[in-house]
Design a protein around this motif. Structure first.
Motif, PDB file in Angstrom:
ATOM      1  N   SER A   1      -8.529   7.695  -5.302  1.00 31.92           N
ATOM      2  CA  SER A   1      -8.184   8.302  -6.586  1.00 31.92           C
ATOM      3  C   SER A   1      -7.266   9.498  -6.374  1.00 31.92           C
ATOM      4  CB  SER A   1      -9.453   8.730  -7.314  1.00 31.92           C
ATOM      5  OG  SER A   1     -10.167   9.644  -6.510  1.00 31.92           O
ATOM      6  N   SER A   2      -6.556   9.490  -5.268  1.00 28.16           N
ATOM      7  CA  SER A   2      -5.654  10.606  -5.011  1.00 28.16           C
ATOM      8  C   SER A   2      -4.410  10.119  -4.276  1.00 28.16           C
ATOM      9  CB  SER A   2      -6.363  11.680  -4.182  1.00 28.16           C
ATOM     10  OG  SER A   2      -6.757  11.144  -2.946  1.00 28.16           O
ATOM     11  N   GLY A   3      -3.430  10.963  -4.284  1.00 33.50           N
ATOM     12  CA  GLY A   3      -2.182  10.652  -3.603  1.00 33.50           C
ATOM     13  C   GLY A   3      -1.110  10.262  -4.601  1.00 33.50           C
ATOM     14  N   ASN A   4       0.115  10.488  -4.224  1.00 28.14           N
ATOM     15  CA  ASN A   4       1.240  10.058  -5.038  1.00 28.14           C
ATOM     16  C   ASN A   4       2.239   9.417  -4.092  1.00 28.14           C
ATOM     17  OD1 ASN A   4       3.329   9.589  -6.746  1.00 28.14           O
ATOM     18  ND2 ASN A   4       3.653  11.720  -7.323  1.00 28.14           N
ATOM     19  N   LEU A   5       2.124   8.128  -3.942  1.00 29.03           N
ATOM     20  CA  LEU A   5       2.949   7.404  -2.982  1.00 29.03           C
ATOM     21  C   LEU A   5       3.982   6.520  -3.671  1.00 29.03           C
ATOM     22  CD1 LEU A   5      -0.020   6.563  -0.636  1.00 29.03           C
ATOM     23  CD2 LEU A   5       1.788   8.196  -0.186  1.00 29.03           C
ATOM     24  N   ARG A   6       4.387   6.891  -4.860  1.00 25.28           N
ATOM     25  CA  ARG A   6       5.343   6.082  -5.629  1.00 25.28           C
ATOM     26  C   ARG A   6       6.569   5.724  -4.793  1.00 25.28           C
ATOM     27  NH1 ARG A   6       4.165   9.645 -10.617  1.00 25.28           N
ATOM     28  NH2 ARG A   6       2.687   8.315 -11.697  1.00 25.28           N
ATOM     29  N   GLY A   7       6.839   4.415  -4.725  1.00 27.41           N
ATOM     30  CA  GLY A   7       8.029   3.928  -4.045  1.00 27.41           C
ATOM     31  C   GLY A   7       7.978   3.944  -2.529  1.00 27.41           C
ATOM     32  N   LYS A   8       6.902   4.429  -1.952  1.00 26.84           N
ATOM     33  CA  LYS A   8       6.798   4.522  -0.487  1.00 26.84           C
ATOM     34  C   LYS A   8       6.449   3.162   0.116  1.00 26.84           C
ATOM     35  CE  LYS A   8       6.801   9.161  -0.110  1.00 26.84           C
ATOM     36  NZ  LYS A   8       8.056   9.744  -0.276  1.00 26.84           N
ATOM     37  N   ILE A   9       6.937   2.949   1.330  1.00 24.01           N
ATOM     38  CA  ILE A   9       6.604   1.740   2.087  1.00 24.01           C
ATOM     39  C   ILE A   9       5.391   2.057   2.947  1.00 24.01           C
ATOM     40  CG2 ILE A   9       7.373   0.109   3.845  1.00 24.01           C
ATOM     41  CD1 ILE A   9      10.254   0.741   2.981  1.00 24.01           C
ATOM     42  N   GLN A  10       4.435   1.152   2.956  1.00 26.01           N
ATOM     43  CA  GLN A  10       3.274   1.333   3.830  1.00 26.01           C
ATOM     44  C   GLN A  10       3.251   0.229   4.875  1.00 26.01           C
ATOM     45  OE1 GLN A  10      -0.449   2.750   2.358  1.00 26.01           O
ATOM     46  NE2 GLN A  10      -1.585   1.231   3.531  1.00 26.01           N
ATOM     47  N   PHE A  11       3.040   0.648   6.119  1.00 22.02           N
ATOM     48  CA  PHE A  11       2.852  -0.278   7.230  1.00 22.02           C
ATOM     49  C   PHE A  11       1.429  -0.085   7.737  1.00 22.02           C
ATOM     50  CE2 PHE A  11       7.419   0.544   7.322  1.00 22.02           C
ATOM     51  CZ  PHE A  11       7.924  -0.741   7.406  1.00 22.02           C
ATOM     52  N   GLN A  12       0.675  -1.135   7.708  1.00 27.53           N
ATOM     53  CA  GLN A  12      -0.694  -1.098   8.205  1.00 27.53           C
ATOM     54  C   GLN A  12      -0.725  -1.965   9.463  1.00 27.53           C
ATOM     55  OE1 GLN A  12      -3.509  -1.664   5.006  1.00 27.53           O
ATOM     56  NE2 GLN A  12      -4.962  -2.632   6.395  1.00 27.53           N
ATOM     57  N   GLU A  13      -0.813  -1.315  10.625  1.00 26.05           N
ATOM     58  CA  GLU A  13      -0.705  -2.068  11.879  1.00 26.05           C
ATOM     59  C   GLU A  13      -1.914  -2.962  12.097  1.00 26.05           C
ATOM     60  OE1 GLU A  13       1.048  -1.677  16.345  1.00 26.05           O
ATOM     61  OE2 GLU A  13       0.725   0.157  15.198  1.00 26.05           O
ATOM     62  N   ILE A  14      -1.632  -4.128  12.654  1.00 24.58           N
ATOM     63  CA  ILE A  14      -2.667  -5.121  12.953  1.00 24.58           C
ATOM     64  C   ILE A  14      -2.879  -5.097  14.461  1.00 24.58           C
ATOM     65  CG2 ILE A  14      -3.265  -7.569  12.824  1.00 24.58           C
ATOM     66  CD1 ILE A  14      -1.128  -7.600  10.431  1.00 24.58           C
ATOM     67  N   PHE A  15      -4.091  -4.764  14.874  1.00 24.38           N
ATOM     68  CA  PHE A  15      -4.389  -4.598  16.296  1.00 24.38           C
ATOM     69  C   PHE A  15      -5.252  -5.716  16.876  1.00 24.38           C
ATOM     70  CE2 PHE A  15      -3.725  -0.210  14.824  1.00 24.38           C
ATOM     71  CZ  PHE A  15      -2.765   0.204  15.729  1.00 24.38           C
ATOM     72  N   LYS A  16      -6.060  -6.345  16.054  1.00 18.69           N
ATOM     73  CA  LYS A  16      -7.037  -7.314  16.570  1.00 18.69           C
ATOM     74  C   LYS A  16      -6.339  -8.568  17.099  1.00 18.69           C
ATOM     75  CE  LYS A  16     -10.613  -5.781  13.387  1.00 18.69           C
ATOM     76  NZ  LYS A  16     -11.411  -6.167  12.213  1.00 18.69           N
ATOM     77  N   ALA A  17      -6.664  -8.917  18.338  1.00 15.79           N
ATOM     78  CA  ALA A  17      -6.019 -10.060  18.999  1.00 15.79           C
ATOM     79  C   ALA A  17      -6.250 -11.364  18.238  1.00 15.79           C
ATOM     80  CB  ALA A  17      -6.523 -10.187  20.436  1.00 15.79           C
ATOM     81  N   ASN A  18      -7.458 -11.562  17.717  1.00  8.42           N
ATOM     82  CA  ASN A  18      -7.722 -12.818  17.002  1.00  8.42           C
ATOM     83  C   ASN A  18      -6.908 -12.908  15.708  1.00  8.42           C
ATOM     84  OD1 ASN A  18      -9.296 -10.784  15.827  1.00  8.42           O
ATOM     85  ND2 ASN A  18     -11.038 -12.125  15.433  1.00  8.42           N
ATOM     86  N   GLU A  19      -6.658 -11.785  15.056  1.00  6.49           N
ATOM     87  CA  GLU A  19      -5.821 -11.790  13.855  1.00  6.49           C
ATOM     88  C   GLU A  19      -4.363 -12.074  14.214  1.00  6.49           C
ATOM     89  OE1 GLU A  19      -6.447  -8.197  11.612  1.00  6.49           O
ATOM     90  OE2 GLU A  19      -8.494  -8.767  11.079  1.00  6.49           O
ATOM     91  N   ILE A  20      -3.893 -11.501  15.306  1.00  3.96           N
ATOM     92  CA  ILE A  20      -2.507 -11.731  15.739  1.00  3.96           C
ATOM     93  C   ILE A  20      -2.298 -13.202  16.101  1.00  3.96           C
ATOM     94  CG2 ILE A  20      -0.821 -11.185  17.546  1.00  3.96           C
ATOM     95  CD1 ILE A  20      -1.957  -8.276  17.433  1.00  3.96           C
ATOM     96  N   GLU A  21      -3.278 -13.808  16.744  1.00  3.91           N
ATOM     97  CA  GLU A  21      -3.171 -15.237  17.077  1.00  3.91           C
ATOM     98  C   GLU A  21      -3.054 -16.092  15.815  1.00  3.91           C
ATOM     99  OE1 GLU A  21      -2.643 -16.702  20.029  1.00  3.91           O
ATOM    100  OE2 GLU A  21      -2.468 -14.621  20.698  1.00  3.91           O
ATOM    101  N   ILE A  22      -3.813 -15.754  14.791  1.00  2.00           N
ATOM    102  CA  ILE A  22      -3.743 -16.506  13.531  1.00  2.00           C
ATOM    103  C   ILE A  22      -2.387 -16.272  12.855  1.00  2.00           C
ATOM    104  CG2 ILE A  22      -4.741 -16.743  11.225  1.00  2.00           C
ATOM    105  CD1 ILE A  22      -7.481 -16.115  12.526  1.00  2.00           C
ATOM    106  N   ILE A  23      -1.877 -15.050  12.934  1.00  2.25           N
ATOM    107  CA  ILE A  23      -0.551 -14.757  12.371  1.00  2.25           C
ATOM    108  C   ILE A  23       0.506 -15.616  13.062  1.00  2.25           C
ATOM    109  CG2 ILE A  23       1.260 -12.996  12.218  1.00  2.25           C
ATOM    110  CD1 ILE A  23      -1.061 -10.950  11.780  1.00  2.25           C
ATOM    111  N   LYS A  24       0.416 -15.740  14.371  1.00  2.00           N
ATOM    112  CA  LYS A  24       1.379 -16.560  15.119  1.00  2.00           C
ATOM    113  C   LYS A  24       1.315 -18.026  14.690  1.00  2.00           C
ATOM    114  CE  LYS A  24       1.605 -13.569  19.173  1.00  2.00           C
ATOM    115  NZ  LYS A  24       1.251 -13.400  20.596  1.00  2.00           N
ATOM    116  N   LYS A  25       0.159 -18.462  14.216  1.00  2.00           N
ATOM    117  CA  LYS A  25      -0.002 -19.836  13.709  1.00  2.00           C
ATOM    118  C   LYS A  25       0.427 -19.957  12.246  1.00  2.00           C
ATOM    119  CE  LYS A  25      -4.007 -20.674  16.664  1.00  2.00           C
ATOM    120  NZ  LYS A  25      -5.469 -20.884  16.661  1.00  2.00           N
ATOM    121  N   LYS A  26       0.834 -18.827  11.655  1.00  2.00           N
ATOM    122  CA  LYS A  26       1.291 -18.768  10.258  1.00  2.00           C
ATOM    123  C   LYS A  26       0.221 -19.249   9.274  1.00  2.00           C
ATOM    124  CE  LYS A  26       6.126 -19.410  11.579  1.00  2.00           C
ATOM    125  NZ  LYS A  26       6.430 -18.072  11.830  1.00  2.00           N
TER     126      LYS A  26
END
Length: 171
Positions: free
Chosen positions: A110-135
């Motif tokens: 319920s706080s912050g003013n991030l209007r128009g900002k780009i957010q990058f949320q890094e993905i670290f988990k190896a099992n998630e990265i493997e699934i991403i590679k499989k699209k």
């Protein structure tokens, strides 16, 4: 409450008044602890959700819908906050179901003013990265349906916006 005064036959003695005070104290402490336990349980369960509050293309939450972007061997969930509505900080969550990576937005702050900002949320988990590679990556809609999420190379203009790693800081 516990009837200790009546059991001991000392209805109007000083000991009875002491016991009555002890009974009230014990009762109050029990009720306070129960109340605190209820508050903690409501707070914890209220902050943990596996349902999305936002649709993939909901312009109230996203100027640009979430997508997976990669740069070198790093992967990110990327989205852009809206320009014209509230832009409170958001952190998307993920879950894996049957070799499918599913992203969703469970809550906002319920706080912050991030209007128009780009957010990058890094993905670290190896099992998630493997699934991403499989699209095999989806966004979960509030109704539970799934929308395929695009997976792209990060464009050159946005590389400098990425959070730096410790290795990159040392260079």
């Amino acid at each position: 409450m516990f009837g200790l005064r009546k059991m001991n036959g000392m209805a109007n003695t000083p000991q009875a008044w002491t016991l009555a005070a002890a009974e009230r104290f014990i009762t109050t402490m029990i009720l306070k602890n129960i109340f605190c336990l209820i508050i903690v349980l409501v707070t914890v369960t209220g902050c943990v959700s596996t349902k999305s509050i936002s649709s993939y293309n909901d312009k109230t939450y996203f100027k640009e819908s979430p997508k997976i972007v990669s740069y070198k061997d790093r992967y990110f969930l990327r989205f852009v906050y809206p320009d014209d509505t509230f832009a409170f900080f958001m952190m998307c969550e993920s879950k894996i179901n049957a070799d499918t990576l599913i992203y969703y937005l469970p809550v906002t702050t319920s706080s912050g003013n991030l209007r128009g900002k780009i957010q990058f949320q890094e993905i670290f988990k190896a099992n998630e990265i493997e699934i991403i590679k499989k699209k095999n990556v989806y966004w979960e809609e509030p109704d539970g349906s799934l929308v395929v999420m695009p997976i792209e190379q990060l464009n050159n203009k946005e590389i400098e916006l990425l959070p730096t790693t410790e290795t990159e800081k040392q260079k």
